[in-house]
Write a protein that holds these residues in place. Structure first.
Motif, PDB file in Angstrom:
ATOM      1  N   ALA A   1      -6.679   9.013  10.854  1.00  0.00           N
ATOM      2  CA  ALA A   1      -5.619   8.391  10.047  1.00  0.00           C
ATOM      3  C   ALA A   1      -5.829   8.605   8.549  1.00  0.00           C
ATOM      4  O   ALA A   1      -5.247   7.903   7.732  1.00  0.00           O
ATOM      5  CB  ALA A   1      -5.486   6.916  10.372  1.00  0.00           C
ATOM      6  N   GLY A   2      -6.679   9.562   8.175  1.00  0.00           N
ATOM      7  CA  GLY A   2      -6.888   9.865   6.765  1.00  0.00           C
ATOM      8  C   GLY A   2      -7.750   8.875   6.032  1.00  0.00           C
ATOM      9  O   GLY A   2      -7.740   8.811   4.804  1.00  0.00           O
ATOM     10  N   ASN A   3      -8.568   8.106   6.764  1.00  0.00           N
ATOM     11  CA  ASN A   3      -9.340   7.017   6.166  1.00  0.00           C
ATOM     12  C   ASN A   3     -10.841   7.246   6.057  1.00  0.00           C
ATOM     13  O   ASN A   3     -11.535   6.410   5.500  1.00  0.00           O
ATOM     14  CB  ASN A   3      -9.117   5.738   6.974  1.00  0.00           C
ATOM     15  CG  ASN A   3      -8.193   4.793   6.267  1.00  0.00           C
ATOM     16  OD1 ASN A   3      -8.234   4.667   5.057  1.00  0.00           O
ATOM     17  ND2 ASN A   3      -7.342   4.148   7.023  1.00  0.00           N
ATOM     18  N   ALA A   4     -11.366   8.337   6.600  1.00  0.00           N
ATOM     19  CA  ALA A   4     -12.820   8.516   6.616  1.00  0.00           C
ATOM     20  C   ALA A   4     -13.189   9.974   6.360  1.00  0.00           C
ATOM     21  O   ALA A   4     -13.626  10.677   7.269  1.00  0.00           O
ATOM     22  CB  ALA A   4     -13.383   8.042   7.947  1.00  0.00           C
TER      23      ALA A   4
ATOM     24  N   PRO B   1     -10.377  13.455  -0.540  1.00  0.00           N
ATOM     25  CA  PRO B   1      -9.614  12.216  -0.739  1.00  0.00           C
ATOM     26  C   PRO B   1      -9.263  11.509   0.567  1.00  0.00           C
ATOM     27  O   PRO B   1      -9.154  12.128   1.614  1.00  0.00           O
ATOM     28  CB  PRO B   1      -8.332  12.705  -1.419  1.00  0.00           C
ATOM     29  CG  PRO B   1      -8.171  14.103  -0.948  1.00  0.00           C
ATOM     30  CD  PRO B   1      -9.572  14.649  -0.811  1.00  0.00           C
ATOM     31  N   ARG B   2      -9.099  10.205   0.461  1.00  0.00           N
ATOM     32  CA  ARG B   2      -8.531   9.421   1.553  1.00  0.00           C
ATOM     33  C   ARG B   2      -7.024   9.600   1.448  1.00  0.00           C
ATOM     34  O   ARG B   2      -6.452   9.439   0.376  1.00  0.00           O
ATOM     35  CB  ARG B   2      -8.878   7.941   1.418  1.00  0.00           C
ATOM     36  CG  ARG B   2     -10.331   7.655   1.688  1.00  0.00           C
ATOM     37  CD  ARG B   2     -10.589   6.148   1.558  1.00  0.00           C
ATOM     38  NE  ARG B   2     -12.003   5.889   1.611  1.00  0.00           N
ATOM     39  CZ  ARG B   2     -12.627   5.481   2.709  1.00  0.00           C
ATOM     40  NH1 ARG B   2     -11.958   5.279   3.808  1.00  0.00           N
ATOM     41  NH2 ARG B   2     -13.923   5.274   2.685  1.00  0.00           N
TER      42      ARG B   2
ATOM     43  N   SER C   1      -4.688   1.755   4.424  1.00  0.00           N
ATOM     44  CA  SER C   1      -5.786   2.366   3.684  1.00  0.00           C
ATOM     45  C   SER C   1      -7.009   1.466   3.681  1.00  0.00           C
ATOM     46  O   SER C   1      -6.896   0.251   3.576  1.00  0.00           O
ATOM     47  CB  SER C   1      -5.355   2.653   2.248  1.00  0.00           C
ATOM     48  OG  SER C   1      -6.431   3.210   1.525  1.00  0.00           O
ATOM     49  N   ASP C   2      -8.184   2.075   3.770  1.00  0.00           N
ATOM     50  CA  ASP C   2      -9.431   1.325   3.642  1.00  0.00           C
ATOM     51  C   ASP C   2      -9.908   1.268   2.190  1.00  0.00           C
ATOM     52  O   ASP C   2     -11.001   0.776   1.924  1.00  0.00           O
ATOM     53  CB  ASP C   2     -10.525   1.977   4.499  1.00  0.00           C
ATOM     54  CG  ASP C   2     -10.304   1.774   5.980  1.00  0.00           C
ATOM     55  OD1 ASP C   2      -9.514   0.886   6.348  1.00  0.00           O
ATOM     56  OD2 ASP C   2     -10.909   2.513   6.782  1.00  0.00           O
ATOM     57  N   LEU C   3      -9.098   1.806   1.279  1.00  0.00           N
ATOM     58  CA  LEU C   3      -9.474   1.791  -0.131  1.00  0.00           C
ATOM     59  C   LEU C   3      -9.435   0.367  -0.665  1.00  0.00           C
ATOM     60  O   LEU C   3      -8.530  -0.398  -0.354  1.00  0.00           O
ATOM     61  CB  LEU C   3      -8.525   2.649  -0.961  1.00  0.00           C
ATOM     62  CG  LEU C   3      -8.650   4.157  -0.780  1.00  0.00           C
ATOM     63  CD1 LEU C   3      -7.526   4.855  -1.537  1.00  0.00           C
ATOM     64  CD2 LEU C   3      -9.995   4.637  -1.267  1.00  0.00           C
ATOM     65  N   GLY C   4     -10.406   0.051  -1.470  1.00  0.00           N
ATOM     66  CA  GLY C   4     -10.399  -1.242  -2.148  1.00  0.00           C
ATOM     67  C   GLY C   4      -9.845  -1.070  -3.537  1.00  0.00           C
ATOM     68  O   GLY C   4      -9.527   0.043  -3.972  1.00  0.00           O
TER      69      GLY C   4
ATOM     70  N   LEU D   1     -10.066  -2.736  -7.773  1.00  0.00           N
ATOM     71  CA  LEU D   1     -10.976  -3.429  -8.689  1.00  0.00           C
ATOM     72  C   LEU D   1     -10.761  -4.938  -8.705  1.00  0.00           C
ATOM     73  O   LEU D   1     -11.632  -5.684  -9.119  1.00  0.00           O
ATOM     74  CB  LEU D   1     -10.827  -2.862 -10.101  1.00  0.00           C
ATOM     75  CG  LEU D   1     -11.282  -1.404 -10.233  1.00  0.00           C
ATOM     76  CD1 LEU D   1     -11.022  -0.897 -11.631  1.00  0.00           C
ATOM     77  CD2 LEU D   1     -12.754  -1.252  -9.879  1.00  0.00           C
ATOM     78  N   ALA D   2      -9.615  -5.385  -8.232  1.00  0.00           N
ATOM     79  CA  ALA D   2      -9.337  -6.821  -8.217  1.00  0.00           C
ATOM     80  C   ALA D   2     -10.304  -7.575  -7.303  1.00  0.00           C
ATOM     81  O   ALA D   2     -10.602  -8.735  -7.527  1.00  0.00           O
ATOM     82  CB  ALA D   2      -7.906  -7.088  -7.784  1.00  0.00           C
ATOM     83  N   THR D   3     -10.814  -6.910  -6.276  1.00  0.00           N
ATOM     84  CA  THR D   3     -11.725  -7.583  -5.342  1.00  0.00           C
ATOM     85  C   THR D   3     -13.173  -7.133  -5.519  1.00  0.00           C
ATOM     86  O   THR D   3     -14.016  -7.456  -4.698  1.00  0.00           O
ATOM     87  CB  THR D   3     -11.280  -7.306  -3.896  1.00  0.00           C
ATOM     88  OG1 THR D   3     -11.293  -5.896  -3.660  1.00  0.00           O
ATOM     89  CG2 THR D   3      -9.891  -7.860  -3.623  1.00  0.00           C
ATOM     90  N   ALA D   4     -13.465  -6.417  -6.581  1.00  0.00           N
ATOM     91  CA  ALA D   4     -14.795  -5.847  -6.770  1.00  0.00           C
ATOM     92  C   ALA D   4     -15.828  -6.903  -7.158  1.00  0.00           C
ATOM     93  O   ALA D   4     -17.014  -6.715  -6.905  1.00  0.00           O
ATOM     94  CB  ALA D   4     -14.763  -4.752  -7.835  1.00  0.00           C
TER      95      ALA D   4
END
Length: 146
Positions: free
Chosen positions: A76-79, A86-87, A137-140, A142-145
């Protein structure tokens, strides 16, 4: 305001809104049938509507010299198999379309992606972009960093 004035104002608003709708039902039929929008070449607005289901099949299938997208970008383009890849999941469809067109047309150089994209039609590109843009997306961010 009299009733006659109110009716005239509503009628004027209806005429104005209908003029902005782009031609009534004909415009809706063209979009529903997935016809390409008529604009300048290489504009994302000229891309056909994407079919995420067909895009998934393209992304998961190895054909000829083309690898399945998952072989490098993961399920699914996530790993991605390499941190520099890129993801693709959750990316904007128009970004993915533009990037794949650039690889296909030789405007963006990268040996693997150039080969992957060289035989893709605009419809294939729109379909793959539609698929990856709809994936979670599994991308995080900066708001949750912290």
């Amino acid at each position: 305001m009299t009733n006659r004035s109110k009716i005239a104002a509503v009628a004027a608003l209806a005429v104005l809104l209908s003029a902005c709708s782009g031609g009534g039902e004909k415009g809706h039929e063209a979009k529903a049938e997935g016809e390409a929008r008529q604009t300048a070449p290489n504009s994302m607005a000229s891309m056909p509507a994407g079919n995420a289901e067909h895009g998934k099949a393209l992304a998961e299938t190895k054909t000829g010299t083309r690898q399945a997208c998952a072989e490098c970008h993961g399920p699914a383009g996530n790993a991605p198999i390499d941190p520099t890849y890129p993801r693709l999941a959750g990316q904007y469809a128009d970004y993915l379309e533009h990037t794949l067109q650039m690889y296909r047309d030789g405007e963006r150089q990268q040996s693997v992606m150039g080969l992957q994209a060289k035989d893709l039609s605009d419809q294939d590109i729109a379909d793959v972009a539609a698929y990856f843009s709809t994936q979670k997306s599994d991308l995080g961010d900066l708001a949750t960093a912290h």
